[in-house]
Design a protein around this motif. Structure first.
Motif, PDB file in Angstrom:
ATOM      1  N   ILE A   1      71.744 -59.131 -94.982  1.00  0.00           N
ATOM      2  CA  ILE A   1      71.353 -59.413 -93.602  1.00  0.00           C
ATOM      3  C   ILE A   1      72.539 -59.140 -92.672  1.00  0.00           C
ATOM      4  O   ILE A   1      73.659 -59.567 -92.943  1.00  0.00           O
ATOM      5  CB  ILE A   1      70.913 -60.884 -93.435  1.00  0.00           C
ATOM      6  CG1 ILE A   1      69.823 -61.243 -94.461  1.00  0.00           C
ATOM      7  CG2 ILE A   1      70.444 -61.142 -92.011  1.00  0.00           C
ATOM      8  CD1 ILE A   1      68.574 -60.422 -94.362  1.00  0.00           C
ATOM      9  N   ALA A   2      72.293 -58.429 -91.591  1.00  0.00           N
ATOM     10  CA  ALA A   2      73.335 -58.183 -90.594  1.00  0.00           C
ATOM     11  C   ALA A   2      73.802 -59.512 -90.010  1.00  0.00           C
ATOM     12  O   ALA A   2      72.986 -60.338 -89.587  1.00  0.00           O
ATOM     13  CB  ALA A   2      72.811 -57.280 -89.493  1.00  0.00           C
ATOM     14  N   ALA A   3      75.107 -59.727 -89.994  1.00  0.00           N
ATOM     15  CA  ALA A   3      75.635 -61.004 -89.510  1.00  0.00           C
ATOM     16  C   ALA A   3      77.027 -60.805 -88.937  1.00  0.00           C
ATOM     17  O   ALA A   3      77.763 -59.892 -89.337  1.00  0.00           O
ATOM     18  CB  ALA A   3      75.682 -62.033 -90.637  1.00  0.00           C
ATOM     19  N   SER A   4      77.369 -61.673 -87.999  1.00  0.00           N
ATOM     20  CA  SER A   4      78.705 -61.677 -87.410  1.00  0.00           C
ATOM     21  C   SER A   4      79.116 -63.129 -87.207  1.00  0.00           C
ATOM     22  O   SER A   4      78.264 -63.989 -86.940  1.00  0.00           O
ATOM     23  CB  SER A   4      78.706 -60.928 -86.074  1.00  0.00           C
ATOM     24  OG  SER A   4      80.003 -60.875 -85.511  1.00  0.00           O
TER      25      SER A   4
ATOM     26  N   GLN B   1      80.869 -66.056 -74.682  1.00  0.00           N
ATOM     27  CA  GLN B   1      79.847 -65.414 -73.852  1.00  0.00           C
ATOM     28  C   GLN B   1      79.886 -63.894 -74.019  1.00  0.00           C
ATOM     29  O   GLN B   1      78.836 -63.247 -74.151  1.00  0.00           O
ATOM     30  CB  GLN B   1      80.051 -65.797 -72.387  1.00  0.00           C
ATOM     31  CG  GLN B   1      79.730 -67.258 -72.116  1.00  0.00           C
ATOM     32  CD  GLN B   1      79.990 -67.641 -70.681  1.00  0.00           C
ATOM     33  OE1 GLN B   1      80.941 -67.185 -70.046  1.00  0.00           O
ATOM     34  NE2 GLN B   1      79.141 -68.492 -70.134  1.00  0.00           N
ATOM     35  N   ARG B   2      81.066 -63.341 -74.018  1.00  0.00           N
ATOM     36  CA  ARG B   2      81.204 -61.892 -74.221  1.00  0.00           C
ATOM     37  C   ARG B   2      80.699 -61.494 -75.609  1.00  0.00           C
ATOM     38  O   ARG B   2      79.992 -60.489 -75.758  1.00  0.00           O
ATOM     39  CB  ARG B   2      82.661 -61.466 -74.036  1.00  0.00           C
ATOM     40  CG  ARG B   2      82.865 -59.960 -74.134  1.00  0.00           C
ATOM     41  CD  ARG B   2      84.248 -59.553 -73.657  1.00  0.00           C
ATOM     42  NE  ARG B   2      85.318 -60.210 -74.411  1.00  0.00           N
ATOM     43  CZ  ARG B   2      86.109 -61.152 -73.913  1.00  0.00           C
ATOM     44  NH1 ARG B   2      85.967 -61.560 -72.657  1.00  0.00           N
ATOM     45  NH2 ARG B   2      87.049 -61.699 -74.657  1.00  0.00           N
ATOM     46  N   ALA B   3      81.031 -62.311 -76.617  1.00  0.00           N
ATOM     47  CA  ALA B   3      80.600 -62.007 -77.984  1.00  0.00           C
ATOM     48  C   ALA B   3      79.071 -62.013 -78.090  1.00  0.00           C
ATOM     49  O   ALA B   3      78.486 -61.142 -78.751  1.00  0.00           O
ATOM     50  CB  ALA B   3      81.198 -63.012 -78.966  1.00  0.00           C
ATOM     51  N   VAL B   4      78.421 -62.967 -77.459  1.00  0.00           N
ATOM     52  CA  VAL B   4      76.964 -63.054 -77.511  1.00  0.00           C
ATOM     53  C   VAL B   4      76.324 -61.841 -76.842  1.00  0.00           C
ATOM     54  O   VAL B   4      75.424 -61.197 -77.402  1.00  0.00           O
ATOM     55  CB  VAL B   4      76.464 -64.363 -76.870  1.00  0.00           C
ATOM     56  CG1 VAL B   4      74.952 -64.324 -76.645  1.00  0.00           C
ATOM     57  CG2 VAL B   4      76.819 -65.555 -77.746  1.00  0.00           C
TER      58      VAL B   4
ATOM     59  N   GLN C   1      73.363 -56.618 -77.659  1.00  0.00           N
ATOM     60  CA  GLN C   1      73.181 -55.194 -77.387  1.00  0.00           C
ATOM     61  C   GLN C   1      73.093 -54.369 -78.667  1.00  0.00           C
ATOM     62  O   GLN C   1      72.608 -53.234 -78.642  1.00  0.00           O
ATOM     63  CB  GLN C   1      74.330 -54.675 -76.528  1.00  0.00           C
ATOM     64  CG  GLN C   1      74.315 -55.220 -75.104  1.00  0.00           C
ATOM     65  CD  GLN C   1      75.542 -54.784 -74.302  1.00  0.00           C
ATOM     66  OE1 GLN C   1      76.433 -54.101 -74.816  1.00  0.00           O
ATOM     67  NE2 GLN C   1      75.561 -55.182 -73.048  1.00  0.00           N
ATOM     68  N   THR C   2      73.552 -54.924 -79.788  1.00  0.00           N
ATOM     69  CA  THR C   2      73.521 -54.180 -81.054  1.00  0.00           C
ATOM     70  C   THR C   2      72.181 -54.279 -81.774  1.00  0.00           C
ATOM     71  O   THR C   2      71.944 -53.563 -82.733  1.00  0.00           O
ATOM     72  CB  THR C   2      74.614 -54.691 -82.021  1.00  0.00           C
ATOM     73  OG1 THR C   2      74.261 -56.003 -82.512  1.00  0.00           O
ATOM     74  CG2 THR C   2      75.979 -54.742 -81.357  1.00  0.00           C
TER      75      THR C   2
END
Length: 293
Positions: free
Chosen positions: A251-254, A278-281, A286-287
């Motif tokens: 599963i794609a995860a960060s 906030q920037r990370a979210v 967008q990905t």
């Protein structure tokens, strides 16, 4: 079907007329213990020990915040505030976060879910119904539905969001988990959350079943985890175990682990890494694929 639509429209209008204004576009009552599939057994009134800290909830509601049309992404999120399954932090883990998502083009719906009170199926069915409503699979949120509906959760609300991601019959398209409760393993869990979810007399089998690192499967959606290294309320191992399970299933995860901040920061201005999360979210959103998988 027409009768159901008009029933939900009436509920939406009635709830909005008697609900406080938090900047929401509309408010929808989903159901209560008498009309939901299961009851949590709470018969006493809802409490509010201090502003926007509500407990003893026995009805589920959605506070809907419409996306800024100039920035609309086609995404929506159901937001599950935290509170240890004892109460809901409706402001910094709910309304304030929802206003930010909406301003950045994502329709947001804050879920006031029913406390489990030893009935773990209750908050899960609230979250699943909220997802179905925003997906347009249930009537009541015309004008607020979206192509891709994800779920956001903080602390125990993160556990609920992860339950929907791993155990739900209706899965979100993506999940964003802030310092989530995940594991119930003794000595590594937020004991209060599991006590209220399952009861203090829960068995080892029940605890393992609701330790969500054990429930990840191929249908679990892409997930973003955000937490603090110095969180003493919910051990960071909850997030790291969940991340490992996601990767084991492809599963794609960060995951972003901030050096400090403790627990429960949500949308608070005094969290030193607010701009970073906030920037990370926004970058992570967008990905994601443009359509529901």
């Amino acid at each position: 079907m027409k009768r159901i639509f008009f029933l939900f429209t009436a509920l939406l209008t009635t709830a909005h007329a008697f609900t406080q204004d938090y900047g929401q576009s509309a408010t929808l009552k989903i159901w209560d213990n008498a009309t939901a599939p299961h009851s949590n057994g709470i018969t006493t009134p809802q409490t509010e020990t201090r502003p926007n800290r509500i407990g003893n909830t026995s009805s589920a509601e959605l506070y809907l915040f419409a996306a800024d049309t100039a920035r609309a992404t086609g995404q929506a999120v159901v937001i599950c505030p935290g509170g240890g399954y004892a109460r809901l932090s409706m402001d910094n883990e709910g309304y304030e976060m929802a206003r930010w998502f909406a301003a950045n083009g994502t329709t947001a719906a804050v879920l006031k879910y029913r406390m489990p009170n030893g009935h773990p199926e209750v908050p899960l069915e609230d979250a699943e119904q909220a997802l179905r409503i925003l997906m347009g699979l249930e009537a009541g949120a015309t004008g607020f539905t979206a192509d891709r509906v994800g779920i956001v959760g903080c602390s125990a609300g993160g556990h609920l969001a992860a339950m929907a991601s791993t155990m739900g019959s209706t899965r979100p398209a993506f999940a964003i988990l802030f310092y989530p409760v995940i594991t119930g393993e003794e000595g590594r869990c937020h004991k209060g959350s599991f006590d209220r979810l399952l009861g203090r007399d829960r068995t080892a089998e029940q605890t393992a079943f609701y330790s969500l690192e054990n429930r990840v499967d191929s249908r679990t959606p892409p997930t973003l985890l955000l937490l603090s290294d110095d969180d003493r309320s919910v051990p960071p191992i909850s997030s790291t175990r969940y991340y490992d399970a996601l990767k084991e299933h492809g599963i794609a995860a960060s995951m972003h682990i901030y050096p400090s901040g403790g627990h429960g920061w949500g949308f608070r201005d005094d969290f030193p890494y607010k701009a970073q999360w906030q920037r990370a979210v926004l970058e992570w959103l967008q990905t994601l694929p443009a359509t529901q998988q």
